[in-house]
Design a protein around this motif. Structure first.
Motif, PDB file in Angstrom:
ATOM      1  N   ASN A   1       1.242   4.182 -12.703  1.00 28.95           N
ATOM      2  CA  ASN A   1      -0.051   4.866 -12.662  1.00 28.95           C
ATOM      3  C   ASN A   1      -0.045   6.036 -13.641  1.00 28.95           C
ATOM      4  O   ASN A   1       0.667   7.024 -13.425  1.00 28.95           O
ATOM      5  CB  ASN A   1      -0.323   5.363 -11.238  1.00 28.95           C
ATOM      6  CG  ASN A   1      -1.649   6.099 -11.107  1.00 28.95           C
ATOM      7  OD1 ASN A   1      -2.454   6.147 -12.037  1.00 28.95           O
ATOM      8  ND2 ASN A   1      -1.887   6.669  -9.928  1.00 28.95           N
ATOM      9  N   PRO A   2      -0.841   5.974 -14.718  1.00 27.09           N
ATOM     10  CA  PRO A   2      -0.817   7.059 -15.712  1.00 27.09           C
ATOM     11  C   PRO A   2      -1.406   8.365 -15.174  1.00 27.09           C
ATOM     12  O   PRO A   2      -1.155   9.427 -15.744  1.00 27.09           O
ATOM     13  CB  PRO A   2      -1.666   6.498 -16.855  1.00 27.09           C
ATOM     14  CG  PRO A   2      -2.568   5.495 -16.207  1.00 27.09           C
ATOM     15  CD  PRO A   2      -1.774   4.895 -15.106  1.00 27.09           C
TER      16      PRO A   2
ATOM     17  N   THR B   1       0.822  -1.216   0.000  1.00 28.17           N
ATOM     18  CA  THR B   1       0.000   0.000   0.000  1.00 28.17           C
ATOM     19  C   THR B   1       0.854   1.264   0.000  1.00 28.17           C
ATOM     20  O   THR B   1       0.391   2.323  -0.427  1.00 28.17           O
ATOM     21  CB  THR B   1      -0.953   0.018   1.213  1.00 28.17           C
ATOM     22  OG1 THR B   1      -0.193  -0.117   2.423  1.00 28.17           O
ATOM     23  CG2 THR B   1      -1.958  -1.121   1.123  1.00 28.17           C
ATOM     24  N   GLY B   2       2.119   1.154   0.434  1.00 25.66           N
ATOM     25  CA  GLY B   2       3.005   2.307   0.384  1.00 25.66           C
ATOM     26  C   GLY B   2       3.267   2.801  -1.024  1.00 25.66           C
ATOM     27  O   GLY B   2       3.591   3.983  -1.226  1.00 25.66           O
ATOM     28  N   ALA B   3       3.124   1.922  -2.006  1.00 26.83           N
ATOM     29  CA  ALA B   3       3.325   2.317  -3.407  1.00 26.83           C
ATOM     30  C   ALA B   3       2.022   2.712  -4.084  1.00 26.83           C
ATOM     31  O   ALA B   3       2.041   3.213  -5.212  1.00 26.83           O
ATOM     32  CB  ALA B   3       3.973   1.167  -4.177  1.00 26.83           C
ATOM     33  N   LEU B   4       0.890   2.485  -3.391  1.00 29.01           N
ATOM     34  CA  LEU B   4      -0.414   2.675  -4.023  1.00 29.01           C
ATOM     35  C   LEU B   4      -1.234   3.817  -3.451  1.00 29.01           C
ATOM     36  O   LEU B   4      -2.066   4.395  -4.159  1.00 29.01           O
ATOM     37  CB  LEU B   4      -1.241   1.377  -3.895  1.00 29.01           C
ATOM     38  CG  LEU B   4      -0.691   0.117  -4.555  1.00 29.01           C
ATOM     39  CD1 LEU B   4      -1.558  -1.075  -4.179  1.00 29.01           C
ATOM     40  CD2 LEU B   4      -0.614   0.274  -6.066  1.00 29.01           C
ATOM     41  N   LEU B   5      -1.036   4.138  -2.164  1.00 27.74           N
ATOM     42  CA  LEU B   5      -1.944   5.044  -1.465  1.00 27.74           C
ATOM     43  C   LEU B   5      -1.197   6.206  -0.831  1.00 27.74           C
ATOM     44  O   LEU B   5       0.006   6.112  -0.560  1.00 27.74           O
ATOM     45  CB  LEU B   5      -2.718   4.281  -0.387  1.00 27.74           C
ATOM     46  CG  LEU B   5      -3.679   3.194  -0.894  1.00 27.74           C
ATOM     47  CD1 LEU B   5      -4.174   2.345   0.268  1.00 27.74           C
ATOM     48  CD2 LEU B   5      -4.857   3.806  -1.656  1.00 27.74           C
TER      49      LEU B   5
ATOM     50  N   PRO C   1       2.372   6.349  -7.148  1.00 28.49           N
ATOM     51  CA  PRO C   1       3.099   6.236  -8.420  1.00 28.49           C
ATOM     52  C   PRO C   1       2.785   4.948  -9.175  1.00 28.49           C
ATOM     53  O   PRO C   1       3.039   4.863 -10.375  1.00 28.49           O
ATOM     54  CB  PRO C   1       4.566   6.297  -7.991  1.00 28.49           C
ATOM     55  CG  PRO C   1       4.570   5.917  -6.548  1.00 28.49           C
ATOM     56  CD  PRO C   1       3.283   6.393  -5.991  1.00 28.49           C
ATOM     57  N   PHE C   2       2.217   3.965  -8.475  1.00 23.52           N
ATOM     58  CA  PHE C   2       1.795   2.719  -9.124  1.00 23.52           C
ATOM     59  C   PHE C   2       0.314   2.491  -8.845  1.00 23.52           C
ATOM     60  O   PHE C   2      -0.257   3.037  -7.903  1.00 23.52           O
ATOM     61  CB  PHE C   2       2.596   1.532  -8.592  1.00 23.52           C
ATOM     62  CG  PHE C   2       4.040   1.509  -9.041  1.00 23.52           C
ATOM     63  CD1 PHE C   2       4.412   0.828 -10.191  1.00 23.52           C
ATOM     64  CD2 PHE C   2       5.021   2.176  -8.321  1.00 23.52           C
ATOM     65  CE1 PHE C   2       5.729   0.811 -10.612  1.00 23.52           C
ATOM     66  CE2 PHE C   2       6.343   2.171  -8.737  1.00 23.52           C
ATOM     67  CZ  PHE C   2       6.698   1.490  -9.894  1.00 23.52           C
TER      68      PHE C   2
END
Length: 796
Positions: free
Chosen positions: A246-247, A89-93, A228-229
Motif C-alpha cells: 500500500n503506497p 482483512t488483517g493485512a488490509l484493515l 500495509p497492503f
C-alpha cells in the motif's frame, strides 16, 4: 491438518461454527496449572516465527500463503465469513487492539495514540485519539464518520443490514466527533467491559454506510483499505487473493511486494509444498514429519521415521521379492517385476517430493483454540447430570492430551478452563469443580442414576430410577416401549422420550458404526455368572448432588455460596481425588469389574446404557478419531457403551452437532480475549421457543444454568478488569460442575514455511505483523567472521 471446530481468527465474529475446517484436531493445549493457578503463573508456548529485525529483511518478493478456500466474503461481520476472511482483512484493515503473544489486547500505535474510558457516570464514555497519519487508501482521513457508520450497521436496529453479530454495538448510545477530527467519542447506554473488541476490523463508511454496500459491496472487493497492503484482486477461478504493498501506508512499509493467498486443500498441501507452489501453509502432523524428515532424517520431535515407500521392507522380504522376479514361473516372475517397478517408481517420486520439502521448516506452537468433549444434555441418559459427571470422571484427560501433543514435542497438560487458555489473565484451572478420573466414583454415580448391570436385562416394574427428565411410569412407560423408528428417536427432541441411542435410527452400513463393548470380551456377560455384585441403587439424590457441586464451584471461584443449599457435606463428599458433589451418596457400591478390570454393560429397565459418539470421517481427522477411540475405551471400563458413527466432514457440524444429533462429540472453540462477550452464547442456558423447540444460540450441548448466565451478564458490564476476570472464573467453575463439555487440550499449530522466510510461522495468540514478513537479506561476504572478531575483541 484436520480440525473440527470454529475457524481460527473468528473470535470477533459470531461463533456460529465449530471448527470444522479440515485442519483441526491433529494438532492444536496448553493446559492448566493446578487449581487456583492463574494465567500469569502458567507457562505459555512462545510463537515460532523466526523473529528477525527489519534491517535484516530484504525488500521485495512475493509470498504464496495457503488458505483453505477463497473467502465467500471480505466482510468479516457477515455470517459466511470464515478464517480466510479474517486472515486477509488483517493485512488490509485497521485492528485497533490486536492480541499479543499471551492473548491480551494491546493498543495498536499504527492507528491509535490513545483509547481509554474517560467517564463512567452517568454513562461510560470511551475516547479514541487517532494517529495523526491515518488515512484510507483512497486518500480520505479515517475519522468519526467511519465509526458511526459501522455502529449503525452492526447495532441490530436496522434489519436491512445482514449482520452476523451485534454484541457490544447494541450497547452504544451515540458516537460523536471529539475536540478535533482525530478524536472519536463513544458513549454507551449500558456499561460494556469488552469495549476494546469493537471497531476491529474497522471498515470505511463506503462499506458500512448503507445496507446495499454492506450486504453486497464488500464480498469480493473493498473500496478502500488502510493496512500495509491493499487489495489488487480476488480470482475465484484460480483460487487466488492478491495483495500488494500500500503506497499510502504511513507505518513501516511492507517488506514484500505482494502477498498471494492461495486456496489449497489441506490434503493437497504436501504436494503443493514439494512443488514450490506455496511458501507458507498450515500442515498436519504427517506432513510435518515428512518435512522434518527431508531436512535431517528425523521426525518433528526428533524420532526416527520410515523413509517412504518400501522403507518397511526387511531384507528377507526384499530377497523373496528378488527371487520371485527371477524365478522359473514366468507368470509369477512378470507380476513380481511389475510390483518391483511400481515400488521403485513410487520411491523415486517420494524422493523427489522429499527433495522439494527440504526447502521448508516446520514452525510449531499452540493454536488459540481448544478441543472439548461435548455431552448433549437435551435428552436421553445425558439429560441426567449424574451420568454426565460419570462420563467425565471416567476420562483420563492426561492420556488423551499425550496422544495428541506428546508426539509433537509440545507441552502436554490438560486444559483447566472453558473461558481462557493458560497464560491469559482470566485463566484458572477450575476442573476440581467436577473432579478428576475416578473409575469407582463414575460407576457409583451411574448406579445412583439407576444404571446397573441387572438393569440391562430386567423389565420395567412401573417406576424408573434416574433424573426427572427420564422418569415415566404406567402408560407412559408402556408407550415408550412401543415407540420405534426415526420418529421416536429423532435427535434434538425436547420431550425427554427420544434421546436414548437405542431409539435412534439404525445407521446405514456406510456410517462406520462400531459399538464399543459389544465384542464379546470378558465382563460383558450376565453379571450373575461372573464376579460382579448385584447392586440396588439408592433413592435418587440429584438435588443433593447439584447443590454440592454448586457449593464446590463457589469455593473454587472464591465466591462463597449464593444458592440456598444444604450446608452439610458428608465424609464421602470430602474424599480426595475429586470435588464435593462429584460422588454418589455414601453406600452406593460400584459393580465389581470382570476379570480384565472392565465392568459389564449397564442398563435401566432392560434398556442398555449406550451413547452415540459421532466423529468426522475425513482423511485429516485421524488424530480426532484416535482420541475418540480412547474415550470410548475409557467409558467401556465403567460400563458405558458407545456407538461410534463416522460421518462426512461436510455434514459433521450442521447435521449432527448443531442439530443435536449426537450424545458425544469432539469439536473445538477458538479462544478469545473477551469471554464475557464471545463465550456467553456458547454456555447460555437454552430457552424454549414458541414452537416448542429449544433456542440454544451456540450452546450445542444444551446444558446451562441461570446462575452461569447471570455471571456472564455481570462480567460484561463490569468495568473493573480484575472483578470481571473473577466473575468469569466463577462462571467457569459452574460450567465445569454442569458437565456439559469437558475441555481436553489446546490444539497444536504446525506451519510449514520456506526456510528463507522470517517473521512468519506459528503465531499462537499473536496477530501477524504483515509489514515485517519477508525473505532474510543475504549477508555480505565476510560478515560472520567480522562479527566474530568484534565479539572476541569485546571479550578481551
Amino acid at each position: 491438518m484436520s480440525h473440527v471446530g470454529v475457524p481460527r481468527g473468528m473470535a470477533r465474529m459470531r461463533r456460529s461454527l465449530a471448527f470444522l475446517t479440515t485442519g483441526v484436531l491433529t494438532l492444536p493445549v496448553l493446559a492448566g496449572c493446578s487449581s487456583g493457578d492463574d494465567g500469569s503463573a502458567a507457562g505459555v508456548v512462545p510463537q515460532d516465527i523466526a523473529v528477525t529485525g527489519r534491517d535484516l529483511v530484504a525488500v521485495g518478493g512475493t509470498v504464496d500463503w495457503a488458505i483453505d478456500s477463497v473467502p465467500a466474503t471480505l466482510n468479516a461481520f457477515q455470517a459466511d465469513a470464515d478464517s480466510s476472511t479474517t486472515q486477509i482483512t488483517g493485512a488490509l484493515l485497521p485492528t485497533l487492539f490486536p492480541l499479543d503473544a499471551k492473548g491480551r489486547p494491546q493498543l495498536n500505535p499504527d492507528y491509535l495514540e490513545s483509547a481509554k474510558v474517560v467517564e463512567t457516570e452517568p454513562r461510560q464514555v470511551v475516547l479514541y485519539r487517532l494517529n495523526q497519519q491515518v488515512v484510507w487508501s483512497d486518500g480520505r482521513e479515517i475519522g468519526a464518520p467511519d465509526f458511526v457508520a459501522q455502529w449503525r450497521a452492526l447495532s441490530g436496529r436496522d434489519s436491512a443490514f445482514w449482520t452476523a453479530r451485534n454484541a457490544g454495538y447494541d450497547r452504544i448510545e451515540k458516537i460523536e466527533r471529539g475536540a478535533d477530527d482525530l478524536e472519536v467519542r463513544v458513549t454507551f447506554a449500558k456499561p460494556y467491559a469488552d469495549w476494546r473488541s469493537l471497531f476491529s476490523p474497522l471498515y470505511p463508511k463506503e462499506v458500512t454506510g448503507s445496507p446495499n454496500a454492506f450486504n453486497d459491496g464488500a464480498r469480493t472487493t473493498l473500496k478502500a483499505t488502510a493496512g500495509p497492503f491493499r487489495l489488487r484482486g480476488v480470482d475465484k477461478k484460480t483460487g487466488e487473493v492478491t495483495l500488494v504493498r500500500n503506497p499510502r501506508w504511513w507505518g513501516s512499509p511492507a517488506k514484500l511486494d505482494s502477498l498471494v493467498f492461495r486456496a489449497v486443500a489441506p490434503q493437497d498441501r504436501t504436494e503443493a509444498l514439494a512443488a514450490g507452489k506455496v511458501d507458507v501453509a498450515d500442515v498436519d502432523a504427517a506432513a510435518a514429519h515428512r518435512i522434518a524428515q527431508a531436512a535431517g532424517g528425523k521426525g518433528v520431535n526428533g524420532q526416527p521415521l520410515a523413509q517412504g515407500p518400501g522403507a518397511a521392507t526387511d531384507p528377507a522380504a526384499a530377497l523373496r521379492s528378488w527371487a520371485a522376479a527371477h524365478g522359473s514361473n514366468a507368470e509369477q516372475a512378470a507380476a513380481a517385476r511389475a510390483a518391483r517397478e511400481k515400488s521403485r517408481a513410487a520411491a523415486e517420486a517420494y524422493a523427489a517430493e522429499q527433495g522439494g520439502l527440504s526447502a521448508y521448516v516446520v514452525r510449531k506452537s499452540l493454536e488459540p483454540a481448544y478441543t472439548q468433549l461435548a455431552l448433549n444434555g437435551e435428552s436421553g441418559p445425558l439429560a441426567d447430570d449424574r451420568v454426565r459427571r460419570a462420563v467425565a470422571r471416567a476420562l483420563n484427560r492426561q492420556e488423551l492430551v499425550d496422544t495428541v501433543l506428546g508426539p509433537l514435542g509440545l507441552p502436554a497438560r490438560p486444559l483447566g478452563s472453558h473461558l481462557a487458555l493458560a497464560g491469559q489473565p482470566a485463566y484458572k484451572d477450575s476442573s476440581d469443580a467436577l473432579g478428576g478420573q475416578d473409575t469407582e466414583e463414575a460407576q457409583a454415580l451411574l448406579a445412583d442414576a439407576g444404571w446397573t448391570p441387572e438393569g440391562a436385562v430386567s423389565k420395567p416394574d412401573g417406576t424408573k430410577a434416574g433424573s426427572e427428565a427420564g422418569k415415566k411410569g404406567g402408560k407412559d412407560a408402556e408407550k415408550e416401549k412401543k415407540s420405534t423408528g426415526p420418529a421416536a428417536g429423532k435427535a434434538g427432541s425436547t420431550d425427554g422420550k427420544t434421546g436414548d441411542a437405542a431409539d435412534r435410527r439404525e445407521p446405514a452400513p456406510d456410517d462406520g458404526l462400531y459399538i464399543v463393548g459389544d465384542d464379546g470380551r470378558p465382563g460383558d456377560g450376565d453379571p450373575a455368572g461372573g464376579a460382579a455384585t448385584h447392586v440396588l441403587a439408592p433413592a435418587p439424590a440429584a438435588a443433593f448432588h447439584s447443590s454440592a457441586l454448586l457449593r464446590q464451584a463457589g469455593y473454587l471461584s472464591e465466591s462463597g455460596t449464593s444458592e440456598r443449599i444444604p450446608s452439610r457435606v458428608s465424609a464421602q463428599d470430602k474424599r480426595p481425588g475429586g470435588a464435593a458433589g462429584a460422588y454418589a451418596p455414601a453406600g452406593t457400591a460400584a459393580p465389581a469389574p470382570g476379570a480384565d478390570g472392565r465392568r459389564g454393560p449397564l442398563g435401566k429397565d432392560g434398556k442398555p446404557l449406550t451413547l452415540r459418539f459421532v466423529l468426522p470421517s475425513g482423511p485429516g481427522a485421524e488424530p480426532l478419531r484416535s482420541v475418540g477411540d480412547k474415550i470410548s475405551a475409557m467409558l467401556d471400563t465403567v460400563g458405558i457403551r458407545t456407538e461410534i458413527t463416522k460421518v462426512s466432514d461436510e455434514s459433521y457440524f450442521q447435521d449432527h452437532i448443531a442439530s443435536g444429533g449426537y450424545d458425544l462429540a469432539l469439536y473445538s472453540w477458538p479462544a478469545t480475549a473477551y469471554p464475557a462477550t464471545d463465550d456467553r452464547p456458547i454456555f447460555a442456558k437454552p430457552v424454549p421457543a414458541t414452537d416448542g423447540s429449544l433456542l440454544v444460540e451456540q450452546n450445542y450441548t444444551r446444558v446451562g444454568t441461570d446462575h452461569i448466565d447471570q455471571l456472564f451478564d455481570q462480567a460484561v458490564s463490569e468495568l473493573d478488569e480484575g472483578t470481571a476476570q473473577d466473575l468469569m472464573k466463577q462462571a467457569d467453575a459452574r460450567i465445569w460442575a454442569a458437565a456439559g463439555s469437558i475441555p481436553l487440550y489446546q490444539r497444536p499449530q504446525l506451519v510449514a514455511a520456506n526456510r528463507k522466510l522470517v517473521n512468519v510461522g506459528a503465531f499462537g495468540f499473536g496477530a501477524p505483523h504483515y509489514q515485517d514478513i519477508g525473505f532474510k537479506a543475504p549477508q555480505a561476504a565476510g560478515a560472520p567472521a567480522n562479527e566474530k572478531k568484534h565479539v572476541d575483541e569485546k571479550l578481551r
